[in-house]
Design an enzyme around this catalytic site. Structure first.
Site, PDB file in Angstrom:
ATOM      1  N   GLU A 267      24.798 -45.292 -11.754  1.00 40.45           N
ATOM      2  CA  GLU A 267      24.250 -44.195 -10.946  1.00 40.45           C
ATOM      3  C   GLU A 267      23.461 -43.259 -11.832  1.00 40.45           C
ATOM      4  O   GLU A 267      23.727 -43.173 -13.032  1.00 40.45           O
ATOM      5  CB  GLU A 267      25.396 -43.356 -10.357  1.00 40.45           C
ATOM      6  N   LYS A 269      22.846 -40.002 -13.685  1.00 39.41           N
ATOM      7  CA  LYS A 269      23.717 -38.907 -14.124  1.00 39.41           C
ATOM      8  C   LYS A 269      22.910 -37.637 -13.922  1.00 39.41           C
ATOM      9  O   LYS A 269      22.044 -37.306 -14.732  1.00 39.41           O
ATOM     10  CB  LYS A 269      24.115 -39.075 -15.591  1.00 39.41           C
ATOM     11  N   ARG A 289      33.888 -28.164 -12.494  1.00 38.15           N
ATOM     12  CA  ARG A 289      34.507 -29.109 -13.430  1.00 38.15           C
ATOM     13  C   ARG A 289      35.748 -28.494 -14.065  1.00 38.15           C
ATOM     14  O   ARG A 289      36.704 -29.160 -14.363  1.00 38.15           O
ATOM     15  CB  ARG A 289      33.495 -29.463 -14.519  1.00 38.15           C
ATOM     16  N   PHE A 359      29.281 -38.870  -5.443  1.00 43.34           N
ATOM     17  CA  PHE A 359      29.585 -40.105  -6.136  1.00 43.34           C
ATOM     18  C   PHE A 359      31.028 -40.601  -5.999  1.00 43.34           C
ATOM     19  O   PHE A 359      31.332 -41.698  -6.415  1.00 43.34           O
ATOM     20  CB  PHE A 359      29.181 -40.034  -7.614  1.00 43.34           C
TER      21      PHE A 359
HETATM   22  P1  ATP Z   1      28.539 -33.935 -20.039  1.00 50.04           P
HETATM   23  O1  ATP Z   1      28.448 -32.727 -20.906  1.00 50.04           O
HETATM   24  O2  ATP Z   1      27.848 -35.129 -20.606  1.00 50.04           O
HETATM   25  O3  ATP Z   1      28.167 -33.674 -18.615  1.00 50.04           O
HETATM   26  P2  ATP Z   1      31.362 -33.864 -19.458  1.00 50.04           P
HETATM   27  O4  ATP Z   1      32.370 -33.800 -20.526  1.00 50.04           O
HETATM   28  O5  ATP Z   1      31.158 -32.683 -18.582  1.00 50.04           O
HETATM   29  O6  ATP Z   1      30.020 -34.378 -20.111  1.00 50.04           O
HETATM   30  P3  ATP Z   1      31.653 -36.543 -18.696  1.00 50.04           P
HETATM   31  O7  ATP Z   1      32.787 -37.209 -18.045  1.00 50.04           O
HETATM   32  O8  ATP Z   1      31.426 -36.900 -20.088  1.00 50.04           O
HETATM   33  O9  ATP Z   1      31.783 -35.000 -18.486  1.00 50.04           O
HETATM   34  O10 ATP Z   1      30.354 -36.851 -17.889  1.00 50.04           O
HETATM   35  C1  ATP Z   1      30.451 -36.873 -16.509  1.00 50.04           C
HETATM   36  C2  ATP Z   1      29.819 -35.626 -15.935  1.00 50.04           C
HETATM   37  O11 ATP Z   1      28.529 -35.949 -15.482  1.00 50.04           O
HETATM   38  C3  ATP Z   1      30.576 -35.190 -14.720  1.00 50.04           C
HETATM   39  O12 ATP Z   1      31.498 -34.195 -15.043  1.00 50.04           O
HETATM   40  C4  ATP Z   1      29.524 -34.726 -13.752  1.00 50.04           C
HETATM   41  O13 ATP Z   1      29.368 -33.332 -13.837  1.00 50.04           O
HETATM   42  C5  ATP Z   1      28.246 -35.343 -14.240  1.00 50.04           C
HETATM   43  N1  ATP Z   1      27.674 -36.370 -13.338  1.00 50.04           N
HETATM   44  C6  ATP Z   1      26.385 -36.413 -12.929  1.00 50.04           C
HETATM   45  N2  ATP Z   1      26.149 -37.480 -12.168  1.00 50.04           N
HETATM   46  C7  ATP Z   1      27.310 -38.155 -12.083  1.00 50.04           C
HETATM   47  C8  ATP Z   1      27.690 -39.356 -11.435  1.00 50.04           C
HETATM   48  N3  ATP Z   1      26.821 -40.087 -10.737  1.00 50.04           N
HETATM   49  N4  ATP Z   1      28.984 -39.746 -11.575  1.00 50.04           N
HETATM   50  C9  ATP Z   1      29.868 -39.027 -12.286  1.00 50.04           C
HETATM   51  N5  ATP Z   1      29.557 -37.878 -12.916  1.00 50.04           N
HETATM   52  C10 ATP Z   1      28.298 -37.445 -12.830  1.00 50.04           C
END
Ligand code: ATP
Length: 607
Positions: A267, A269, A289, A359
């Site tokens: 998907e 991001k 989050r 998602f």
């Molecule tokens: P980052 O700083 O890279 O966003 P993170 O620590 O907040 O990292 P990760 O689990 O590493 O979180 O990355 C997933 C994050 O990406 C999710 O918390 C969400 O906010 C975002 N996101 C965007 N699109 C999607 C998607 N299609 N599926 C899941 N998460 C998504």
């Protein structure tokens, strides 16, 4: 004190003991001792106090609202000394907690020598209980508006009068938000497992319960009252946030595919803010989050969710992203931040419109979906979501082909996403709340590079706008010049940077050049709403150059099957002085791209 309460001194003594130990294991042992002696009815309060708060953040309890000044006053009043003395001691000791402790000791010894002894001893003997401290502090927090300062002052001073020196120290530090015990959620979970689960083997069960219902006080009370088995069947509940599932970071598409089991759902991001959306009838709550309640910031999302979730009760997840109101295109995260910083929500809602890309589904109408594999969750998500303009399922593909995944990644970047999320689809692809694991892998670029030079590009097509720009051509398909083949190759779509006036002027200008089909000297994979004869040149500045499967510029020059494009391009001005053949050439763009790469140590993905 009733049998269902705990003397606060045990809590204060534990706080002091925690300050003396340095390892997490020792901390857990100290805490477990406290938990065992705590009657289950008040263990939730003890846990919140340990965390330095009165309720979980998402419950939105008001701040205590006791600043340093008021605290100094309360201390002075409680111990019958002048405020300036308190201030002076504060300067010397550097901590109001220690000031209160010292003054409490002084006043105790004075009292035991002086008159008033009996009355004083009376109140001392009653002792503070956890409920008294907790409830009083809650009253302090809820005292709002006119006269609240006096009420807060009275309650805090009253607590200090009845506190032992050690208790006073920690009450003051709690109010200041300076407990700093170093006790994290993980240590509290360890201690609960030790106290009520017979040891660390029961920790995963308690942790899972906490991940599904992010309220450590509530979980502690359940475990203390009914045992570890009682939390085994815990389910998500609408209104209580679920700790989010997180992703590992991947580098190479082929390797990521292997890691998730060969086939994946990939998907976009999206680069915005994660939203966990809870729906119960008409009531919508949005958690961030970090599980903070952010509902008030997004009245538009609330409305979309009300209409767009066809279930009575549900918890779904998506990303809120800023979009360009005129084209619906994605805007960078920084744009969404403008919205968060402003106070006039209704006004900013119009200035920074958003879209939601969904998602996952965690819970729907009584059913806990966290134990279902992703394909099933997806099916349910799609069945309850009614899409509209700005309320959509995240853009995705299902693939087992690394090359296709890589192209999807480039497409996502170019369209303004941060990269892609690659998700396992196998039988055990559960929603692992609160866990960062290999069921989800994020593929982002490791670098960011700025495009400092503008480029001059030729208009070869145009698209109609949306919203107030509906019916008007408002984004342009732009091309670079390929001198070897004497043709124009597309490099980006420009939709930002135009004022309304410029847009009107542009629509007038374009009229002369609109042609019924693609110009023979134009090469394009995209199909614009109208084709335009290559004639008009505009200066454009982008955020950076990126590889793209959607544009024909420099196709195959860097890597087979992909060209070069410009991310977040912005119109600067018309260059009437230039002919289309004077536009930036493909060679120049290849050079710019390589220069950009040379500045970085590695290419985005191994080729
Ligand atoms: P980052 O700083 O890279 O966003 P993170 O620590 O907040 O990292 P990760 O689990 O590493 O979180 O990355 C997933 C994050 O990406 C999710 O918390 C969400 O906010 C975002 N996101 C965007 N699109 C999607 C998607 N299609 N599926 C899941 N998460 C998504």
């Amino acid at each position: 004190m009733g049998s269902g309460d705990l003397e606060f001194r045990h809590v204060a003594e534990t706080f002091a003991a925690l300050e003396r130990v340095s390892s997490r294991t020792q901390m857990a042992v100290v805490l477990a001792k406290l938990f065992k002696r705590t009657p289950p009815q008040v263990i939730d309060k003890v846990v919140y106090l340990l965390q330095g708060r009165l309720l979980p953040d998402w419950k939105g309890a008001p701040e205590l609202g006791v600043g340093e000044k008021l605290l100094v006053k309360a201390i002075a009043q409680a111990y019958r000394v002048s405020e300036s003395r308190v201030e002076k001691m504060f300067k010397a000791l550097g901590d109001l907690g220690s000031v209160a402790e010292k003054l409490a000791e002084e006043s105790k010894s004075k009292m035991s020598r002086g008159a008033g002894l009996l009355a004083f001893m009376g109140s001392q003997q009653a002792g503070l209980t956890v409920s008294r401290v907790y409830n009083d502090l809650l009253r302090v927090a809820y005292a709002q508006g006119e006269g609240s300062r006096d009420i807060k002052l009275k309650i805090v001073a009253g607590l200090l009068v009845d506190a032992t020196p050690l208790e006073a120290k920690y009450i003051v530090r709690f109010i200041e938000g300076r407990l700093r015990l170093g006790v994290g959620d993980a240590t509290i979970l360890d201690a609960l497992a030790l106290a009520f689960g017979g040891g660390s083997h029961s920790r995963p069960v308690i942790e899972r319960a906490y991940n599904l219902r992010a309220d450590l006080g509530y979980i502690a009370r359940l475990v203390a009252e009914k045992g570890v088995d009682s939390v085994k069947g815990i389910k998500p509940e609408v209104g209580v946030p679920v700790r989010p599932m997180l992703a590992e970071r991947g580098k190479d598409p082929a390797e990521v595919l292997r890691k998730v089991g060969g086939t994946a759902l990939a998907e976009y991001k999206y680069d915005g803010e994660r939203a966990q959306i809870h729906k119960a009838g008409d009531k919508i709550i949005i958690y961030s989050r970090r599980l903070e309640n952010i509902t008030h910031m997004y009245p538009d999302v609330v409305e979309m969710a009300r209409k767009g979730i066809k279930a009575e009760r549900a918890i779904v997840e998506g990303e809120i992203v800023a979009i360009d109101p005129d084209t619906g295109e994605l805007r960078p995260f920084q744009v969404l931040m403008h919205r968060k910083r402003k106070h006039d929500i209704i006004k900013v809602m119009k200035e920074v419109p958003v879209a939601v890309y969904l998602f996952d589904a965690i819970y729907v109408d009584g059913e806990d979906l966290t134990q279902k594999p992703l394909p099933e969750r997806r099916k349910i998500l799609e069945s309850i979501i009614e899409e509209s303009d700005n309320w959509k399922i995240a853009k995705y593909i299902i693939t087992s082909d690394a090359e296709q995944l890589w192209k999807f990644f480039l497409e996502a970047i170019e369209e303004g996403a941060e990269g892609i999320m690659i998700k396992a689809l196998h039988r055990e692809s559960y929603y692992t709340a609160g866990v960062r694991g290999w069921l989800w892998v994020k593929l982002k670029r490791d670098y960011k590079s700025e495009m400092t030079d503008t480029v001059d590009l030729v208009v070869v097509g145009a698209f109609y706008g949306k919203g107030k720009r509906g019916g008007k051509l408002s984004s342009l398909l732009m091309a670079a010049y390929d001198p070897d083949r004497d043709i124009f190759v597309t490099v980006c779509k420009v939709a930002t940077g135009f004022t309304d006036e410029e847009l009107d002027k542009m629509n007038e200008m374009l009229k002369r050049y609109i042609i019924p089909r693609r110009h023979p000297r134009v090469e394009s994979k995209l199909e614009p709403d109208v084709w335009v004869e290559p004639a008009l040149v505009a200066e454009v500045l982008g955020a950076e150059l990126t590889l793209s499967p959607m544009h024909t510029c420099c196709m195959g020059a860097i890597r087979p099957g992909v060209g070069i494009s410009i991310r977040f391009p912005r119109f600067i001005r018309w260059r009437d002085d230039k002919r289309p053949e004077d536009a930036t050439t493909t060679k120049e763009l290849i050079e710019m791209y390589k220069r950009q790469l040379r500045r970085l140590e590695e290419a985005p993905v191994e080729t």
